[in-house]
Design a protein around this motif. Sequence first.
Motif, PDB file in Angstrom:
ATOM      1  N   GLU A 343     -16.402  22.997   5.008  1.00  0.00           N
ATOM      2  CA  GLU A 343     -17.361  22.529   6.018  1.00  0.00           C
ATOM      3  C   GLU A 343     -18.490  21.731   5.370  1.00  0.00           C
ATOM      4  O   GLU A 343     -18.931  20.718   5.914  1.00  0.00           O
ATOM      5  CB  GLU A 343     -17.928  23.732   6.785  1.00  0.00           C
ATOM      6  CG  GLU A 343     -18.827  23.326   7.956  1.00  0.00           C
ATOM      7  CD  GLU A 343     -19.331  24.525   8.748  1.00  0.00           C
ATOM      8  OE1 GLU A 343     -20.143  24.322   9.674  1.00  0.00           O
ATOM      9  OE2 GLU A 343     -18.916  25.664   8.429  1.00  0.00           O
ATOM     10  N   ARG A 344     -18.934  22.174   4.200  1.00  0.00           N
ATOM     11  CA  ARG A 344     -19.998  21.442   3.491  1.00  0.00           C
ATOM     12  C   ARG A 344     -19.533  20.056   3.077  1.00  0.00           C
ATOM     13  O   ARG A 344     -20.340  19.148   2.871  1.00  0.00           O
ATOM     14  CB  ARG A 344     -20.456  22.224   2.253  1.00  0.00           C
ATOM     15  CG  ARG A 344     -21.259  23.464   2.568  1.00  0.00           C
ATOM     16  CD  ARG A 344     -22.090  23.913   1.384  1.00  0.00           C
ATOM     17  NE  ARG A 344     -21.281  24.278   0.230  1.00  0.00           N
ATOM     18  CZ  ARG A 344     -20.839  25.518  -0.001  1.00  0.00           C
ATOM     19  NH1 ARG A 344     -21.115  26.494   0.856  1.00  0.00           N
ATOM     20  NH2 ARG A 344     -20.124  25.786  -1.071  1.00  0.00           N
ATOM     21  N   HIS A 345     -18.221  19.900   2.934  1.00  0.00           N
ATOM     22  CA  HIS A 345     -17.659  18.602   2.517  1.00  0.00           C
ATOM     23  C   HIS A 345     -16.980  17.897   3.693  1.00  0.00           C
ATOM     24  O   HIS A 345     -16.059  17.100   3.487  1.00  0.00           O
ATOM     25  CB  HIS A 345     -16.662  18.813   1.372  1.00  0.00           C
ATOM     26  CG  HIS A 345     -17.319  19.223   0.078  1.00  0.00           C
ATOM     27  ND1 HIS A 345     -17.616  18.318  -0.924  1.00  0.00           N
ATOM     28  CD2 HIS A 345     -17.744  20.433  -0.359  1.00  0.00           C
ATOM     29  CE1 HIS A 345     -18.183  18.963  -1.940  1.00  0.00           C
ATOM     30  NE2 HIS A 345     -18.282  20.251  -1.617  1.00  0.00           N
ATOM     31  N   ASN A 346     -17.443  18.212   4.913  1.00  0.00           N
ATOM     32  CA  ASN A 346     -16.944  17.562   6.136  1.00  0.00           C
ATOM     33  C   ASN A 346     -15.434  17.711   6.303  1.00  0.00           C
ATOM     34  O   ASN A 346     -14.745  16.793   6.783  1.00  0.00           O
ATOM     35  CB  ASN A 346     -17.330  16.082   6.139  1.00  0.00           C
ATOM     36  CG  ASN A 346     -18.836  15.869   6.116  1.00  0.00           C
ATOM     37  OD1 ASN A 346     -19.574  16.538   6.840  1.00  0.00           O
ATOM     38  ND2 ASN A 346     -19.290  14.963   5.264  1.00  0.00           N
ATOM     39  N   GLY A 347     -14.919  18.859   5.892  1.00  0.00           N
ATOM     40  CA  GLY A 347     -13.507  19.144   6.073  1.00  0.00           C
ATOM     41  C   GLY A 347     -12.599  18.542   5.023  1.00  0.00           C
ATOM     42  O   GLY A 347     -11.378  18.765   5.053  1.00  0.00           O
ATOM     43  N   CYS A 353     -14.788  20.690  -4.618  1.00  0.00           N
ATOM     44  CA  CYS A 353     -14.655  21.919  -3.831  1.00  0.00           C
ATOM     45  C   CYS A 353     -14.173  23.079  -4.702  1.00  0.00           C
ATOM     46  O   CYS A 353     -14.585  24.229  -4.503  1.00  0.00           O
ATOM     47  CB  CYS A 353     -13.670  21.718  -2.683  1.00  0.00           C
ATOM     48  SG  CYS A 353     -14.282  20.705  -1.321  1.00  0.00           S
ATOM     49  N   MET A 354     -13.302  22.781  -5.659  1.00  0.00           N
ATOM     50  CA  MET A 354     -12.696  23.859  -6.453  1.00  0.00           C
ATOM     51  C   MET A 354     -13.744  24.681  -7.189  1.00  0.00           C
ATOM     52  O   MET A 354     -13.676  25.914  -7.228  1.00  0.00           O
ATOM     53  CB  MET A 354     -11.685  23.286  -7.441  1.00  0.00           C
ATOM     54  CG  MET A 354     -10.431  22.728  -6.798  1.00  0.00           C
ATOM     55  SD  MET A 354      -9.153  22.395  -8.026  1.00  0.00           S
ATOM     56  CE  MET A 354      -9.979  21.194  -9.070  1.00  0.00           C
ATOM     57  N   VAL A 459      -3.036  26.143  -8.737  1.00  0.00           N
ATOM     58  CA  VAL A 459      -3.119  27.447  -8.079  1.00  0.00           C
ATOM     59  C   VAL A 459      -4.277  27.470  -7.085  1.00  0.00           C
ATOM     60  O   VAL A 459      -4.145  27.977  -5.960  1.00  0.00           O
ATOM     61  CB  VAL A 459      -3.270  28.575  -9.124  1.00  0.00           C
ATOM     62  CG1 VAL A 459      -3.575  29.907  -8.447  1.00  0.00           C
ATOM     63  CG2 VAL A 459      -2.000  28.700  -9.963  1.00  0.00           C
ATOM     64  N   ARG A 460      -5.415  26.914  -7.464  1.00  0.00           N
ATOM     65  CA  ARG A 460      -6.566  26.874  -6.561  1.00  0.00           C
ATOM     66  C   ARG A 460      -6.249  26.091  -5.299  1.00  0.00           C
ATOM     67  O   ARG A 460      -6.554  26.521  -4.178  1.00  0.00           O
ATOM     68  CB  ARG A 460      -7.767  26.233  -7.261  1.00  0.00           C
ATOM     69  CG  ARG A 460      -8.422  27.094  -8.318  1.00  0.00           C
ATOM     70  CD  ARG A 460      -9.398  26.253  -9.114  1.00  0.00           C
ATOM     71  NE  ARG A 460     -10.106  27.030 -10.139  1.00  0.00           N
ATOM     72  CZ  ARG A 460     -10.878  26.494 -11.084  1.00  0.00           C
ATOM     73  NH1 ARG A 460     -11.036  25.186 -11.133  1.00  0.00           N
ATOM     74  NH2 ARG A 460     -11.478  27.257 -11.970  1.00  0.00           N
ATOM     75  N   ILE A 461      -5.640  24.933  -5.478  1.00  0.00           N
ATOM     76  CA  ILE A 461      -5.322  24.091  -4.319  1.00  0.00           C
ATOM     77  C   ILE A 461      -4.337  24.805  -3.398  1.00  0.00           C
ATOM     78  O   ILE A 461      -4.540  24.874  -2.181  1.00  0.00           O
ATOM     79  CB  ILE A 461      -4.750  22.732  -4.786  1.00  0.00           C
ATOM     80  CG1 ILE A 461      -5.841  21.915  -5.487  1.00  0.00           C
ATOM     81  CG2 ILE A 461      -4.172  21.958  -3.604  1.00  0.00           C
ATOM     82  CD1 ILE A 461      -5.328  20.662  -6.171  1.00  0.00           C
ATOM     83  N   GLY A 462      -3.262  25.330  -3.969  1.00  0.00           N
ATOM     84  CA  GLY A 462      -2.256  26.007  -3.157  1.00  0.00           C
ATOM     85  C   GLY A 462      -2.829  27.190  -2.401  1.00  0.00           C
ATOM     86  O   GLY A 462      -2.605  27.342  -1.188  1.00  0.00           O
TER      87      GLY A 462
END
Length: 504
Positions: A343-347, A353-354, A459-462
């Motif tokens: 949300e802080r990054h407009n979706g 973000c990671m 792993v973080r993204i998934g």
Amino acid sequence: MIIFPILLAIVLALVGYVVYSVRHSLSYWQDRGIPCEEPDPHSGNTVGLFKTRTFADIWMHTYKKFKGSGPFCGFYWGRNANAFVLTPELAKLVLIKDFNKFADRGIYSNPKHDPLSGHLFMMDGHKWRSMRSKLSPTFTSGKMKIMYPVIVRVGEELTNVFAKMQQEDPVIEVKDVMARFTTDVIGTCAFGIDCNSLKNPNSEFREMGRKAVNDALINPLSGFLMDSFPNLARFLGVKLTPDDITEFYMRIVRENIEYREKNNIRRNDFFDMLLDLKNNKLLKSEDGQNMSITVEELAAQVYVFLRAGFETSSTTLSFALYELAQHQDIQERARREVLEVLERHNGEFTYDCMSEMVYLNQVISETLRMYTVLPVLNRKCLVDYPVPGHPKYVIKKNINVLIPVAAMHRDPDLYPNPDVFNPDNFAPEKEAARDCIEFLAFGEGPRNCIGMRFGKMQVRIGLALLLKNFRFSVCDKTPIPIIYDLRTFTVNSYSGIQLRVDKV
């Protein structure tokens, strides 16, 4: 007639020598007064391996039995004497402070007859140092940022596949889907091809990846030669990689090189970076060494990228979902954080973000602690090494050293209630207070995992994309407690991990 007695005498002498050699090798630690478990004449201290015990079981048993007896105990891998580390202090000396005395892994490889075995993980000495310096620039945070959008696209495909499967049946076997996800990520970034194994579980690339991990078994005679007489094994052309696997990956690499060079294609992926090393004959290191690599060396590095990257990351993702399904409060906390960051990054799921998903990263670290995929680190002692403060304990030159990472990660002196899944073990303040040597999921020191940033990133993204879209819970098909696969060196579940999946 006189020939028979001579031949009999020769045979008896050889048998006697072998018997003496085996008995002598299996009394190595006892003769030096170092604590060890009495070895089996055939299996040493690995009795039951692949039949009734996993490697992790063996390391845990030895660690618990001899912890407190000294800085290390004796351990027999077959008939080979190994030093089994029992303290974080000695582990730190081996991996960091006295690294140059333990720089090699001492693992058999044979690049001449088996080109895919000539990769960084198995290299030693100058060859390892040279290749590490060549590859290190390809794993910087800047290079990870370039590959990031590629992995996000595969992650979005993962959520699409999950949504389709969930509509058909809310109970999903997540282990296989995670393996297909990481196969597609690494196929894209390392080999530069769109594998589509998420959509097509039986794709050729997925099948060969499965074979590379599961079918590359070594027959007992070859294993004996590689362990006991490595130079003879190389002379005889003993291979680690089956010919069909070598032929497949060498063909993929050569075709990819030809296509990119002929059409002047750049994808800003790992393969491009290796291709630059192959083609830049003028590139020199700080010590004046040529930094270019051969086609065979390029193929070996992308092959180990596949072997090391897809299984470790898919296993970590599977076990993370398995634990989150059993701990709904932890899952909800992680999901809230993911949604708040997005949300802080407009979706938009940006690279930054990671680092902002602090609790999600704690979940991943705790998963790696409880389910350490590679349960042991091994090093080879290059000089006679008296352990500081323990004059009785000397690790002789050419002795292999085992650091039981999985056992250390389950040590209650290092992690209270070690069998309980608790991401707060990796809260920022606890990590700051913890010695780096107490968490070794990616190794430590100059020979730590070169692909650590990439592994963490996929792993973080998934995991973030899955938590954003789905809720995971246990069902009557979920294996509780987990049953481990006895047939592998790494930590893995024996069967699939069935979880109930619902849309958020």
